[in-house]
Design an enzyme around this catalytic site. Structure first.
Site, PDB file in Angstrom:
ATOM      1  N   ASP A   1      -8.206  -5.148  -0.158  1.00  0.00           N
ATOM      2  CA  ASP A   1      -8.929  -6.009  -0.679  1.00  0.00           C
ATOM      3  C   ASP A   1      -8.252  -7.120  -0.968  1.00  0.00           C
ATOM      4  O   ASP A   1      -8.921  -7.995  -1.347  1.00  0.00           O
ATOM      5  CB  ASP A   1      -8.060  -5.447  -2.448  1.00  0.00           C
TER       6      ASP A   1
ATOM      7  N   HIS B   1       0.880  -1.122  -0.108  1.00  0.00           N
ATOM      8  CA  HIS B   1      -0.111  -0.001  -0.103  1.00  0.00           C
ATOM      9  C   HIS B   1       1.048   1.042   0.064  1.00  0.00           C
ATOM     10  O   HIS B   1       1.749   0.938   1.012  1.00  0.00           O
ATOM     11  CB  HIS B   1      -1.057   0.090   1.145  1.00  0.00           C
TER      12      HIS B   1
END
Ligand code: ACO
Length: 376
Positions: free
Chosen positions: A313, A259
């Site tokens: 996700d 991320h």
């Protein structure tokens, strides 16, 4: 030499009271409350109230807010007709963007930038988005559109509209938690797009339509579909090691890991992992969860030292698959929830509005002559 910050990385472009992120420590808070207890104990409806009002509601306030949201679940005749006109081959994110845009057409006062009017319009878009996605999915499957049930929560109503069956408690809880976890996340690309549009004093329909367009990209909301594609490529738990190591050797990305902001475990993934496990076991998808878990173990061993951990996700994919959602509905699920964040940011932008209008460094030539057509 241009001074432009590529991708606006590190540029502070707004103030918000909605979400706080500490990427090094793996912290996400909504209005000061950590995401993990919210996901475990709150509901999506309560979380939306929190984001829009900057405080938790009392019981009667939540009841009134839920009633208001649920009374807006239904689509107009015209909207249903429009959905029925969509090609069955269309992608659900394109349909959602198109139909959300069309909701302005029967609003007698679509352009109001008055705070309460914008909030009411945002509430209507939020309430109807599940019905839009579900109606299109049923249309492309050749099934009748189902009417919403205002006795159901946001999460349960969506699953009812999609499948014509009331979800199990675990399914409703897991889906509701996914909605909470995706509701807001600082000044991400789609939220910035929303704020730019509303800052021109354009309308909330345009702002949310633009945000849906920004979310669709594979560098933003599209990654959850990539996780499922990858998990489908692995035949069994035993093949995970070779699959992951092969990708890492070829310098390919493992979707659902890493991320830009989090260099620790994404705090949204912690509880989601527990839910994904339970739901996968309940729905006969235990092997899918085992594959996910094995991918995580290998990634932990190989790349955790670089600050690469599962992001939201990763376990969303197992959860959505176990709920029975088709792959191309994964990103629309992100949108359903993020409409709450976009609306909240539009309200914050309007509360202290200044047109968002940055500059570009001009890096082209100067003083060139205009050459007439016959001499070019
Ligand atoms: N798999 C393998 N290696 C990775 C991954 C990954 N998923 N992510 C980062 N790395 C490695 C890079 O190869 C790089 O290694 P190196 O230093 O040896 O070259 C290092 O980690 C740093 O990577 P960057 O690309 O500089 O990190 P950045 O912050 O730009 O990337 C991003 C963040 C785009 C999310 C990236 O981690 C990625 O592509 N992940 C996969 C896609 C994904 O899951 N996106 C969803 C994000 S969450 C969300 O949108 C809700």
């Amino acid at each position: 030499m241009s001074t432009a910050a590529k991708g606006l990385e590190g540029v502070v472009a707004a103030e918000t009271e909605m979400s706080f992120i500490d990427g090094e420590k793996g912290v996400l808070e909504y209005v000061g409350i950590a995401i993990d207890p919210l996901a475990r104990h709150s509901t999506f409806e309560e979380t939306v109230f929190l984001l829009w009002n900057k405080r938790l509601p009392k019981a009667d306030e939540l009841a009134a807010f839920s009633k208001d949201l649920r009374s807006n679940y239904g689509l107009s005749k015209e909207t249903k007709r429009l959905i029925a006109l969509m090609p069955t081959s269309a992608q659900p994110m394109h349909v959602l963007r198109t139909i959300v845009s069309s909701l302005a057409l029967d609003d007698p006062d679509p352009n109001s930038t008055d705070r309460s009017a914008v909030q009411a319009k945002g509430l209507r878009i939020l309430a109807q988005a599940p019905a839009i996605v579900a109606a299109f999915d049923r249309h492309r499957r050749g099934l009748e559109i189902i009417e919403p049930d205002s006795s159901l929560s946001f999460a349960a109503n969506f699953l009812w509209l999609l499948n014509g069956e009331k979800p199990t408690d675990t399914m409703e809880r897991a889906f509701d938690a996914c909605m909470i976890l995706h509701a807001d996340h600082g000044l991400n690309a789609s939220t910035f797009a929303c704020r730019v549009i509303i800052s021109t004093l354009s309308d909330i329909y345009s702002a949310i339509t633009g945000a849906i367009g920004a979310l669709r990209g594979p560098l933003h909301g599209g990654a959850n579909e990539g996780v499922m594609v990858a998990l489908n490529e692995v035949g069994s738990v035993g093949e995970v090691e070779d699959f992951v190591m092969g990708k890492l050797k070829r310098k390919e990305r493992i979707m659902g890991f890493g991320h830009r902001v989090y260099k620790a475990y994404d705090p949204r993934a912690t509880y989601l992992k527990t839910l994904a496990k339970q739901l996968a076991e309940d729905t006969g998808n235990a092997e899918l969860y085992e594959k996910s878990s094995r991918v995580e173990q290998i990634m932990e061993r190989e790349v955790a030292a670089k600050g690469i951990y599962p992001n939201v996700d990763f376990y969303s994919a197992t959860t959505y698959h176990s709920i029975g959602l088709k792959l191309d509905l994964f990103t629309p699920m992100f949108a359903l929830s993020r409409i709450a964040g976009w609306t909240g940011h539009a309200l914050e932008q309007l509360d202290a509005n200044r047109l968002i209008r940055p500059k570009a460094d001009y890096v082209g030539p100067h003083d060139k002559p205009y050459v007439s057509m016959d001499k070019r």
